[in-house]
Design an enzyme around this catalytic site. Sequence first.
Site, PDB file in Angstrom:
ATOM      1  CE  LYS A  35      -0.276  -0.017   5.033  1.00 34.75           C
ATOM      2  NZ  LYS A  35      -1.406   0.066   6.258  1.00 34.75           N
ATOM      3  CE1 TYR A 256      14.604  31.128   4.501  1.00 30.49           C
ATOM      4  CE2 TYR A 256      14.722  28.557   3.996  1.00 30.49           C
ATOM      5  CZ  TYR A 256      14.398  29.975   3.317  1.00 30.49           C
ATOM      6  OH  TYR A 256      14.236  30.094   2.223  1.00 30.49           O
TER       7      TYR A 256
END
EC number: 5.1.1.1
Length: 364
Positions: A35, A256
């Site tokens: 899956k 950042y």
Amino acid sequence: MSRPLIADIDLDALRRNYCLARDQAPHSRAIAVVKADAYGHGAVACADALRDLAPAFAVACLEEALTLREAGITQPIVLLEGFFDAAELSLIDAHRLWTAVHSDWQIDALLAYRPRQPIPTWLKLDSGMHRLGFAPEAFEARWQRLAAATEHVTDLHLMTHFATADALDAAYFRRQMACIASLRQRLEAPVCLANSPATLAWPEAHGDWNRPGVMLYGSDPLEGANDASRALEPVMTLRSEIIAVRELAEGEAVGYGGRWRASRPSRIGVVAGGYGDGYDRHARDGTPVLVEGQRVPLAGKVSMDMLTVDLTELPEAGIGSPVVLWGEGLPIDEVARHCDTISYTLMTGVLPRVPRRYRNAETG
């Protein structure tokens, strides 16, 4: 020259992990769970690699099953969440899929549909996960209803899912097993119980079928590893390269927010790969990365397309140096812990712009 980030998929490792799952439970049949695009590894390629080993596959939904059928996979495919609309039953019937059933409306729809051949059906027991399925006191009546509908249903199985098998904490698991054992005995029901952790650690949960999932891809699903789980091999190695090197003075910051600051003169390597590729933005400073086969620490926040590592202790590294973000030599489970997440999230989060390169694709 293309961007150097690539997901390197070793299909021989996948096969060996499947064989390990199978050998842990020699009296059970092992369904290969593919899956979520085989946990991000590519469902078609992985199913094709296992077609000579796995007697059946499992997916979450009809669309995933049809993708495998269109690729030529002929083995039985189990829909773990069943069907979401009665209209799907015609395709389930046409493609000879097996379906889970977890709700009364699904039973009603199944018994109202006139299949060309009876549909293999796995009735979901809620043994303690409290997610899908029928409570123990309600299960038997649903079982008997389906068992009597022989024109509609065949190969009826009891299916459940364990909530705590990964923790090796026996109390809750054994309560679930006691619930299952009582019903199994009364109904003489064939069962599919064991997920990856139960396959590895709980022989009493091995049933007619087991459902190894994440272990096929090399992640250890146990909170405390055992000999079997330590033998799992990584299937995906997320590889990249150093694309730039910066020299920083003591006190200068990287990335950042300036989260990481140099405590000494430092060499910072920039790696092609960021959260826009599936590398977790929440990775902490110090998260291990392999450069030239050596561990170096993540330095600064992960950007969309890049991340930065401290190369100060690895002077031989430079532009073009090979990088492993997880996989061979760097377990994905370890990286996941530094990101406060789990390996499943990292695997399934590798985005489509990252090319998959398959090795050892030949079956046999």
